[in-house]
Motif scaffolding. Structure first.
Motif, short mmCIF file in Angstrom:
data_model
loop_
_atom_site.label_atom_id
_atom_site.label_comp_id
_atom_site.label_asym_id
_atom_site.label_seq_id
_atom_site.Cartn_x
_atom_site.Cartn_y
_atom_site.Cartn_z
N ALA A 58 -4.69 52.48 28.64
CA ALA A 58 -6.39 52.52 28.76
C ALA A 58 -7.11 51.31 27.99
CB ALA A 58 -7.02 53.74 28.54
N MET A 59 -6.55 51.15 26.79
CA MET A 59 -6.88 50.12 25.77
C MET A 59 -6.58 48.65 26.25
SD MET A 59 -5.65 49.90 21.90
CE MET A 59 -3.82 49.52 22.11
N LEU A 60 -5.51 48.46 26.86
CA LEU A 60 -5.17 47.33 27.50
C LEU A 60 -5.95 46.88 28.47
CD1 LEU A 60 -1.15 47.49 27.23
CD2 LEU A 60 -2.88 46.27 25.78
N ASP A 61 -6.30 47.75 29.32
CA ASP A 61 -7.28 47.46 30.62
C ASP A 61 -8.60 47.37 30.11
OD1 ASP A 61 -8.27 47.48 33.08
OD2 ASP A 61 -8.32 49.71 33.45
N ASN A 62 -9.08 47.97 29.08
CA ASN A 62 -10.65 47.87 28.63
C ASN A 62 -10.83 46.53 27.80
OD1 ASN A 62 -13.25 48.64 27.82
ND2 ASN A 62 -12.51 49.06 26.03
N CYS A 63 -9.78 46.23 27.06
CA CYS A 63 -9.99 45.06 26.17
C CYS A 63 -9.44 43.82 26.80
CB CYS A 63 -9.16 45.54 24.60
SG CYS A 63 -9.88 46.71 23.89
N LEU A 64 -8.38 43.69 27.71
CA LEU A 64 -7.73 42.67 28.01
C LEU A 64 -8.43 42.08 29.20
CD1 LEU A 64 -3.82 43.08 27.43
CD2 LEU A 64 -5.72 41.57 26.10
N THR A 65 -9.21 43.02 29.93
CA THR A 65 -9.74 42.48 31.49
C THR A 65 -10.94 41.75 30.91
OG1 THR A 65 -9.21 44.63 32.42
CG2 THR A 65 -11.04 43.49 33.31
N PRO A 66 -11.87 41.61 30.20
CA PRO A 66 -13.05 40.68 29.71
C PRO A 66 -12.26 39.40 29.51
CG PRO A 66 -13.30 42.77 28.66
CD PRO A 66 -11.63 42.95 29.02
N TYR A 67 -10.96 39.19 29.28
CA TYR A 67 -10.61 37.92 28.71
C TYR A 67 -10.12 37.20 29.97
CZ TYR A 67 -10.49 38.78 23.77
OH TYR A 67 -10.67 39.13 22.39
N LYS A 68 -10.13 37.84 31.35
CA LYS A 68 -9.66 37.44 32.69
C LYS A 68 -9.79 35.89 32.91
CE LYS A 68 -9.85 37.91 37.46
NZ LYS A 68 -10.44 38.61 38.83
N LYS A 69 -11.08 35.40 32.38
CA LYS A 69 -11.16 34.30 33.05
C LYS A 69 -11.04 33.21 31.86
CE LYS A 69 -15.50 35.12 35.99
NZ LYS A 69 -16.80 34.91 36.24
N PHE A 70 -11.06 33.63 30.68
CA PHE A 70 -10.44 32.96 29.48
C PHE A 70 -8.91 32.56 29.87
CE2 PHE A 70 -8.10 32.78 25.67
CZ PHE A 70 -8.42 31.43 24.93
N LEU A 71 -8.23 33.67 30.17
CA LEU A 71 -6.90 33.56 30.21
C LEU A 71 -6.42 32.46 31.50
CD1 LEU A 71 -5.78 37.08 29.40
CD2 LEU A 71 -5.29 35.06 28.19
N GLN A 72 -7.20 32.70 32.79
CA GLN A 72 -7.27 32.13 33.86
C GLN A 72 -7.24 30.41 33.47
OE1 GLN A 72 -10.00 33.66 36.58
NE2 GLN A 72 -8.39 34.26 37.86
N GLY A 73 -8.50 30.27 32.46
CA GLY A 73 -8.71 28.80 32.08
C GLY A 73 -7.66 28.03 31.33
N LEU A 74 -6.71 28.76 30.73
CA LEU A 74 -5.61 28.43 29.99
C LEU A 74 -4.74 27.76 31.06
CD1 LEU A 74 -4.91 30.96 27.56
CD2 LEU A 74 -6.21 29.11 27.01
N SER A 75 -4.49 27.99 32.03
CA SER A 75 -3.37 27.47 33.01
C SER A 75 -3.84 26.46 33.75
CB SER A 75 -3.06 28.68 34.02
OG SER A 75 -3.72 29.02 34.78
N ARG A 76 -5.21 26.04 33.90
CA ARG A 76 -5.93 25.10 34.53
C ARG A 76 -5.52 23.63 33.78
NH1 ARG A 76 -11.19 28.17 36.07
NH2 ARG A 76 -10.22 29.90 37.54
N PRO A 77 -5.16 22.66 34.31
CA PRO A 77 -5.53 21.47 33.79
C PRO A 77 -6.68 20.79 33.36
CG PRO A 77 -4.58 21.04 35.97
CD PRO A 77 -4.83 22.70 35.94
N ALA A 78 -6.90 20.14 32.04
CA ALA A 78 -8.07 19.59 31.74
C ALA A 78 -8.50 18.71 32.61
CB ALA A 78 -7.86 19.17 30.40
N LEU A 79 -9.60 18.64 32.97
CA LEU A 79 -10.34 17.52 33.83
C LEU A 79 -10.81 16.22 33.18
CD1 LEU A 79 -12.65 19.82 35.96
CD2 LEU A 79 -10.46 18.90 36.66
#
Length: 237
Positions: A216-237
């Protein structure tokens, strides 16, 4: 004054309380900075342990400054929040705030071989008290590089096992993005598998409630980082 009188006794007690109270207050003030330094050093050590770096106690601050090359705070949209230092964020309090209003700390670790890891704090509840930890991600924003967990009062030999490498090392190599969807790591009973296909680890035998607390801790605390983590894999423009 009559030393046998009630008045003398009361005055004596008042003076004694004032003297002792003043001494205790002065001692507390004198030690406060050292106590805070110890708290900070312990936190630094935990952050480094998530990145599989185990510094000697005497070298914690120097090792933290060496390997933690950046730190910042983001919001749920993955945007940097200015004017807030990651190390100073109260993660326990933030974990109870609505996700879209949280301050989300990020610690950037550059390992000895030059690889960059992103360390995110987590906080939740176990059976007997709070549990917390740090999860380090590879630069792809999905693969877990390492994890560290701690607790305040879980049962020795049962829930307290979350602090042991035998539990935390299971997270290494697990991914939070599967089939294009964000799925925090599940913690399940040994021999079982989650139904929706996310990566998982075995919970602690006999520590069911603590194991569920970690999930539950991982779900609650990591989910808000979803867009940040997604952004790490995107190449810089």
């Amino acid at each position: 004054m009559n030393k046998q009188s009630n008045t003398y006794t009361i005055i004596y007690i008042i003076i004694l309380v004032v003297v002792v109270g003043t001494a205790l207050a002065a001692t507390s003030l004198a030690l406060r900075e050292r106590q805070q330094d110890n708290v900070n050093a312990d936190k630094m050590s935990q952050i480094l342990n998530a990145a599989l770096i185990s510094p000697d106690k005497k070298d914690v601050v120097a090792e933290f400054d060496k390997y933690i090359t950046d730190q910042f705070v983001v919001n749920e949209r993955g945007e940097t929040v200015e004017g807030v230092k990651a190390f100073d964020v109260n993660v326990a309090a933030q974990s109870k705030v609505a996700a879209d209003r949280r301050e989300l700390p990020v610690f950037v670790c550059t390992t000895a071989d030059g690889a960059v890891k992103y360390i995110l704090p987590v906080y939740g509840a176990g059976l007997w008290g709070p549990i917390w930890g740090y999860v380090a991600f590879d630069s792809d924003g999905s693969t877990i590089y390492g994890a560290y967990f701690a607790h305040q009062g879980e049962t020795p030999g049962l829930g307290a096992e979350i602090e042991k490498p035998a539990f935390s090392s299971q997270f290494e190599g697990k991914k939070v993005f599967k089939d294009g969807r964000f799925r925090p790591i599940a913690v399940v009973k040994a021999g079982q598998q989650p139904l929706n296909g996310e990566d998982y680890v075995d919970g602690i035998s006999g520590g069911t409630i603590t194991s569920k607390g970690v999930g539950a801790m991982l779900d609650n605390c990591l989910t808000p980082y979803k867009k940040f983590l997604q952004g790490l894999s995107r190449p810089a423009l």
